[in-house]
Enzyme design. Structure first.
Site, PDB file in Angstrom:
ATOM      1  CG  ASN A 182      26.251 -28.290 -26.178  1.00  0.00           C
ATOM      2  OD1 ASN A 182      26.168 -28.900 -27.284  1.00  0.00           O
ATOM      3  ND2 ASN A 182      26.311 -27.774 -25.686  1.00  0.00           N
ATOM      4  NE  ARG A 198      29.879 -26.385 -39.735  1.00  0.00           N
ATOM      5  CZ  ARG A 198      28.485 -26.078 -40.600  1.00  0.00           C
ATOM      6  NH1 ARG A 198      29.344 -25.315 -41.233  1.00  0.00           N
ATOM      7  NH2 ARG A 198      28.448 -26.535 -41.060  1.00  0.00           N
ATOM      8  CB  THR A 237      39.156 -23.470 -39.898  1.00  0.00           C
ATOM      9  OG1 THR A 237      38.755 -22.754 -41.122  1.00  0.00           O
ATOM     10  CG2 THR A 237      39.824 -21.721 -38.817  1.00  0.00           C
ATOM     11  CB  SER A 276      33.552 -15.126 -39.367  1.00  0.00           C
ATOM     12  OG  SER A 276      34.556 -16.243 -39.478  1.00  0.00           O
ATOM     13  CE1 TYR A 332      34.083 -22.026 -36.843  1.00  0.00           C
ATOM     14  CE2 TYR A 332      35.240 -21.355 -38.949  1.00  0.00           C
ATOM     15  CZ  TYR A 332      35.196 -22.523 -38.246  1.00  0.00           C
ATOM     16  OH  TYR A 332      35.539 -23.058 -38.340  1.00  0.00           O
ATOM     17  CG  HIS A 333      37.293 -18.468 -39.716  1.00  0.00           C
ATOM     18  ND1 HIS A 333      35.631 -18.140 -40.707  1.00  0.00           N
ATOM     19  CD2 HIS A 333      37.921 -19.690 -40.582  1.00  0.00           C
ATOM     20  CE1 HIS A 333      35.943 -18.346 -41.893  1.00  0.00           C
ATOM     21  NE2 HIS A 333      36.455 -19.556 -41.862  1.00  0.00           N
ATOM     22  CE  LYS A 364      36.994 -24.348 -35.611  1.00  0.00           C
ATOM     23  NZ  LYS A 364      37.436 -24.828 -34.769  1.00  0.00           N
ATOM     24  CG  ASN A 403      27.961 -30.643 -49.238  1.00  0.00           C
ATOM     25  OD1 ASN A 403      27.965 -31.099 -50.106  1.00  0.00           O
ATOM     26  ND2 ASN A 403      27.355 -31.517 -47.948  1.00  0.00           N
ATOM     27  CB  VAL A 455      28.895 -16.747 -57.595  1.00  0.00           C
ATOM     28  CG1 VAL A 455      29.675 -16.601 -57.372  1.00  0.00           C
ATOM     29  CG2 VAL A 455      28.637 -18.584 -58.005  1.00  0.00           C
TER      30      VAL A 455
HETATM   31  P1  NAD Z   1      28.819 -29.496 -36.118  1.00  0.00           P
HETATM   32  O1  NAD Z   1      28.159 -28.108 -36.176  1.00  0.00           O
HETATM   33  O2  NAD Z   1      27.803 -30.046 -37.006  1.00  0.00           O
HETATM   34  O3  NAD Z   1      29.290 -30.386 -35.124  1.00  0.00           O
HETATM   35  C1  NAD Z   1      29.394 -29.429 -34.348  1.00  0.00           C
HETATM   36  C2  NAD Z   1      28.727 -30.416 -32.464  1.00  0.00           C
HETATM   37  O4  NAD Z   1      29.326 -30.124 -31.545  1.00  0.00           O
HETATM   38  C3  NAD Z   1      27.373 -30.381 -32.371  1.00  0.00           C
HETATM   39  O5  NAD Z   1      26.638 -31.647 -32.511  1.00  0.00           O
HETATM   40  C4  NAD Z   1      27.248 -29.525 -30.844  1.00  0.00           C
HETATM   41  O6  NAD Z   1      25.916 -29.980 -30.779  1.00  0.00           O
HETATM   42  C5  NAD Z   1      28.813 -29.520 -31.030  1.00  0.00           C
HETATM   43  N1  NAD Z   1      29.278 -28.883 -29.519  1.00  0.00           N
HETATM   44  C6  NAD Z   1      29.077 -27.656 -29.978  1.00  0.00           C
HETATM   45  N2  NAD Z   1      29.501 -26.412 -28.813  1.00  0.00           N
HETATM   46  C7  NAD Z   1      28.990 -27.646 -27.346  1.00  0.00           C
HETATM   47  C8  NAD Z   1      29.532 -27.426 -26.362  1.00  0.00           C
HETATM   48  N3  NAD Z   1      29.933 -26.457 -25.933  1.00  0.00           N
HETATM   49  N4  NAD Z   1      29.123 -28.902 -25.683  1.00  0.00           N
HETATM   50  C9  NAD Z   1      28.959 -29.462 -26.432  1.00  0.00           C
HETATM   51  N5  NAD Z   1      29.209 -30.589 -27.617  1.00  0.00           N
HETATM   52  C10 NAD Z   1      28.781 -29.202 -28.863  1.00  0.00           C
HETATM   53  O7  NAD Z   1      30.285 -28.433 -37.282  1.00  0.00           O
HETATM   54  P2  NAD Z   1      30.882 -29.693 -38.635  1.00  0.00           P
HETATM   55  O8  NAD Z   1      30.691 -29.347 -39.303  1.00  0.00           O
HETATM   56  O9  NAD Z   1      31.174 -31.452 -38.271  1.00  0.00           O
HETATM   57  O10 NAD Z   1      32.274 -28.929 -37.440  1.00  0.00           O
HETATM   58  C11 NAD Z   1      32.978 -30.064 -36.619  1.00  0.00           C
HETATM   59  C12 NAD Z   1      34.575 -29.061 -36.457  1.00  0.00           C
HETATM   60  O11 NAD Z   1      35.284 -28.658 -37.650  1.00  0.00           O
HETATM   61  C13 NAD Z   1      34.383 -27.616 -35.566  1.00  0.00           C
HETATM   62  O12 NAD Z   1      35.348 -27.452 -35.216  1.00  0.00           O
HETATM   63  C14 NAD Z   1      34.652 -27.075 -37.330  1.00  0.00           C
HETATM   64  O13 NAD Z   1      35.028 -25.721 -37.087  1.00  0.00           O
HETATM   65  C15 NAD Z   1      35.984 -27.344 -37.759  1.00  0.00           C
HETATM   66  N6  NAD Z   1      35.768 -27.581 -39.388  1.00  0.00           N
HETATM   67  C16 NAD Z   1      34.258 -28.012 -40.382  1.00  0.00           C
HETATM   68  C17 NAD Z   1      34.347 -27.390 -41.594  1.00  0.00           C
HETATM   69  C18 NAD Z   1      33.330 -27.851 -42.366  1.00  0.00           C
HETATM   70  O14 NAD Z   1      33.005 -27.670 -43.541  1.00  0.00           O
HETATM   71  N7  NAD Z   1      32.616 -28.185 -42.518  1.00  0.00           N
HETATM   72  C19 NAD Z   1      35.928 -27.573 -41.972  1.00  0.00           C
HETATM   73  C20 NAD Z   1      36.910 -26.928 -41.313  1.00  0.00           C
HETATM   74  C21 NAD Z   1      36.765 -27.319 -39.433  1.00  0.00           C
HETATM   75  N1  USQ Z   2      29.431 -18.490 -51.043  1.00  0.00           N
HETATM   76  C1  USQ Z   2      28.763 -18.325 -52.139  1.00  0.00           C
HETATM   77  N2  USQ Z   2      27.804 -18.742 -52.446  1.00  0.00           N
HETATM   78  C2  USQ Z   2      27.639 -19.548 -51.028  1.00  0.00           C
HETATM   79  C3  USQ Z   2      28.163 -19.618 -50.404  1.00  0.00           C
HETATM   80  C4  USQ Z   2      29.530 -18.994 -49.821  1.00  0.00           C
HETATM   81  O1  USQ Z   2      29.900 -17.908 -52.938  1.00  0.00           O
HETATM   82  O2  USQ Z   2      25.859 -19.699 -51.104  1.00  0.00           O
HETATM   83  C5  USQ Z   2      31.672 -18.637 -50.787  1.00  0.00           C
HETATM   84  C6  USQ Z   2      32.059 -17.047 -49.803  1.00  0.00           C
HETATM   85  O3  USQ Z   2      31.057 -15.959 -49.836  1.00  0.00           O
HETATM   86  C7  USQ Z   2      32.954 -18.591 -48.937  1.00  0.00           C
HETATM   87  C8  USQ Z   2      33.068 -19.369 -50.139  1.00  0.00           C
HETATM   88  O4  USQ Z   2      32.131 -19.420 -50.621  1.00  0.00           O
HETATM   89  O5  USQ Z   2      33.989 -17.355 -49.878  1.00  0.00           O
HETATM   90  C9  USQ Z   2      33.486 -20.119 -48.442  1.00  0.00           C
HETATM   91  O6  USQ Z   2      32.179 -19.653 -48.049  1.00  0.00           O
HETATM   92  P1  USQ Z   2      31.977 -21.316 -46.967  1.00  0.00           P
HETATM   93  O7  USQ Z   2      30.451 -21.230 -46.618  1.00  0.00           O
HETATM   94  O8  USQ Z   2      31.864 -22.433 -48.468  1.00  0.00           O
HETATM   95  O9  USQ Z   2      32.510 -21.509 -45.984  1.00  0.00           O
HETATM   96  P2  USQ Z   2      33.622 -20.823 -45.426  1.00  0.00           P
HETATM   97  O10 USQ Z   2      32.294 -19.761 -44.257  1.00  0.00           O
HETATM   98  O11 USQ Z   2      34.808 -20.792 -45.271  1.00  0.00           O
HETATM   99  O12 USQ Z   2      33.113 -21.771 -43.535  1.00  0.00           O
HETATM  100  C10 USQ Z   2      33.121 -23.470 -43.635  1.00  0.00           C
HETATM  101  C11 USQ Z   2      33.072 -23.965 -42.773  1.00  0.00           C
HETATM  102  C12 USQ Z   2      34.090 -24.069 -41.651  1.00  0.00           C
HETATM  103  C13 USQ Z   2      34.901 -24.183 -41.948  1.00  0.00           C
HETATM  104  C14 USQ Z   2      35.972 -23.069 -43.184  1.00  0.00           C
HETATM  105  C15 USQ Z   2      37.475 -23.904 -43.644  1.00  0.00           C
HETATM  106  O13 USQ Z   2      31.802 -23.883 -42.340  1.00  0.00           O
HETATM  107  O14 USQ Z   2      33.620 -24.489 -40.362  1.00  0.00           O
HETATM  108  O15 USQ Z   2      36.312 -23.816 -40.756  1.00  0.00           O
HETATM  109  O16 USQ Z   2      34.440 -23.790 -43.986  1.00  0.00           O
HETATM  110  S1  USQ Z   2      38.052 -22.714 -44.379  1.00  0.00           S
HETATM  111  O17 USQ Z   2      37.158 -22.120 -45.458  1.00  0.00           O
HETATM  112  O18 USQ Z   2      38.825 -23.565 -44.865  1.00  0.00           O
HETATM  113  O19 USQ Z   2      38.279 -21.478 -43.964  1.00  0.00           O
END
Ligand code: NAD
Ligand code: USQ
Length: 410
Positions: free
Chosen positions: A36, A105, A149, A191, A193-194, A197, A252, A266
């Site tokens: 969406n 996310r 996650t 959080s 968000y978490h 999940k 990243n 950090v």
């Molecule tokens: P993202 O935000 O880039 O992608 C999510 C996509 O879902 C987007 O394109 C968004 O438009 C779509 N979306 C959200 N709500 C919707 C809805 N109600 N209907 C239809 N589409 C919808 O996120 P991502 O980084 O690609 O993460 C994807 C999944 O993987 C998430 O569930 C996230 O929790 C999980 N995840 C991501 C990471 C990470 O580091 N990026 C790590 C662990 C888990």
């Molecule tokens: N952090 C820093 N400096 C920064 C950004 C982050 O020190 O500039 C620290 C944060 O405080 C945290 C850690 O790095 O302790 C990770 O932060 P993050 O933003 O890289 O990751 P997080 O918030 O945990 O979320 C990301 C994704 C989420 C996914 C999760 C996996 O956005 O969708 O679920 O990673 S996990 O962390 O394993 O739960």
């Protein structure tokens, strides 16, 4: 030889969903993306944009057809708000597999204020429940693969290797008799968000038990990198890359900061240990999960989707060593343990053949190249993370002369 499946990719326009859609398509599956564009809209709302220029979904699909000869389907559906449309599409197309990425996310975004908290809970929990409900309503045996996650386990430092989703416990009853149980690993989200999940996990447990749905929940670590074998094939296939303080993930972000000469941000001491995985392994893991569904009647199959665990300060030191960037220790806007250990089992993916990419210095090259190539698209105002998790952190940040308000000033 891969058996061809019809696969819906919910959230297939996003950072993980787009390269996964291409990878599954290249493997010969019939892929239909549902999205969406809420992520693109949040970019606009926050005044940020992907570091990499991403084109429209139509242009992306055209570019993939041109380079691969394969067609991707696309439907604009809000899976949280349009259950009828979602159900009708599932009933008409009868997918073998649904890969579910479609959630809000970002942990910092989910903690910005009441609007974002409600949105994240509503969008994520409702969306997941609508998918489950639709599968029951349609009477299908579709395999649901959900992206969860690592954060559901919490970061308290368990003192032992975190298993894959379930914890063996022994209960001693009043008569002194011992009972062995396996329960869902106690969830400790850090959080909103978490938390969503964690709520998803209960929905999955219920539907696997009550309706015998076949569900795989992938507890994924932090994804780093941008490109995959498929997204490299054309400029219009490039993946999105979030670097800002809300959506950018730590490694990243550090690489972008290094590319623009900004100190590495950090949080606190950098003693936080987290699990990481490269985007190229994300897409491989999902293909493996699709190929190895649970049986009907099985409990939810939970796999830890991670390559390795690393401390944030060690990541910063590595990036600094490779790029020469300086490191700045900032007050931590998040409520999280300053230091934690994290040892995680990824036995199932390893047994399925995953040999994960580890964060050796050489492999940072492509992300550094992308960060440098698009450095002029970076908006410095969005580098610092400014969302405080609670009043405590808000006060701490305030004392350090940060511009932080109730919903955070950017
Ligand atoms: P993202 O935000 O880039 O992608 C999510 C996509 O879902 C987007 O394109 C968004 O438009 C779509 N979306 C959200 N709500 C919707 C809805 N109600 N209907 C239809 N589409 C919808 O996120 P991502 O980084 O690609 O993460 C994807 C999944 O993987 C998430 O569930 C996230 O929790 C999980 N995840 C991501 C990471 C990470 O580091 N990026 C790590 C662990 C888990
Ligand atoms: N952090 C820093 N400096 C920064 C950004 C982050 O020190 O500039 C620290 C944060 O405080 C945290 C850690 O790095 O302790 C990770 O932060 P993050 O933003 O890289 O990751 P997080 O918030 O945990 O979320 C990301 C994704 C989420 C996914 C999760 C996996 O956005 O969708 O679920 O990673 S996990 O962390 O394993 O739960």
């Amino acid at each position: 030889m891969v058996s061809r499946k019809k696969i819906f990719v919910l959230g297939g326009d996003g950072f993980c969903g787009w390269p996964t859609s291409l990878h599954l398509s290249r493997l010969g599956h019939d892929v239909v993306i549902i999205d969406n564009f809420s992520r693109r809209r949040i970019d606009a709302e926050l005044g940020i944009r992907s570091l990499t220029p991403i084109v429209s979904i139509e242009q992306r699909i055209d570019a993939w057809r041109d380079v691969s000869g394969r067609q991707l389907g696309f439907h604009y559906i809000d899976i949280a708000q349009d259950p009828a449309q979602l159900t009708a599409l599932i009933a008409a197309e009868m997918p073998d597999t649904i890969v579910h990425f479609a959630e809000q996310r970002a942990a910092p975004y989910s903690m910005r204020g009441p609007v974002e908290k409600r949105y994240t809970v509503g969008n994520n929990v409702q969306g997941t429940h609508n998918v489950l409900c639709a599968l029951v309503e349609c009477g299908l045996d579709t395999h649901l693969v959900h992206l969860g996650t690592m954060g559901v386990y919490g970061y308290g430092g368990a003192g032992f290797e975190i298993p894959e989703g379930y914890l063996g416990v022994e209960i001693v009853d009043k008569a002194g008799e011992r009972h062995d149980w396996e329960i869902l690993y106690p969830t400790r989200p850090g959080s909103i968000y978490h938390l969503t999940k964690s709520m998803d996990q209960l929905l999955f447990q219920f539907y696997a038990q009550n309706d015998k749905l076949r569900i795989t929940d992938l507890h994924q670590g932090i994804v780093w990198g941008t490109q995959t074998e498929e997204t490299r094939q054309h400029e219009d296939l490039i993946n999105r890359f979030d670097y800002d303080g809300e959506y950018g993930t730590v490694l990243n972000r550090f690489l972008v900061e290094a590319a623009i000469g900004h100190p590495l941000t950090v949080h606190g001491t950098g003693g936080q240990t987290r699990a990481f995985i490269n985007i190229q392994d994300t897409v491989r893991c999902i293909a493996l999960a699709v190929a190895h569904p649970p049986q009907r009647g099985d409990r939810v199959k939970i796999l830890n989707q991670i390559a390795e665990t690393l401390r944030v300060r060690d990541l910063a030191a590595l990036v600094s060593r490779v790029t020469g960037a300086s490191i700045e220790n900032l007050p931590n806007p998040r409520k999280e343990a300053a230091e934690n250990d994290l040892v995680v089992s990824n036995a199932t993916f390893r047994s399925l053949g995953l040999d994960p990419i580890l964060l050796e210095e050489g492999l940072l090259g492509e992300t550094i190249e992308i960060s440098t190539r698009f450095a002029d698209r970076v908006d410095l105002a969005h580098i610092r993370a400014r969302t405080a998790w609670s009043h405590e952190e808000r006060e701490l940040l305030g004392r350090q002369n940060h511009t932080v308000g109730a919903r955070t000033a950017v």
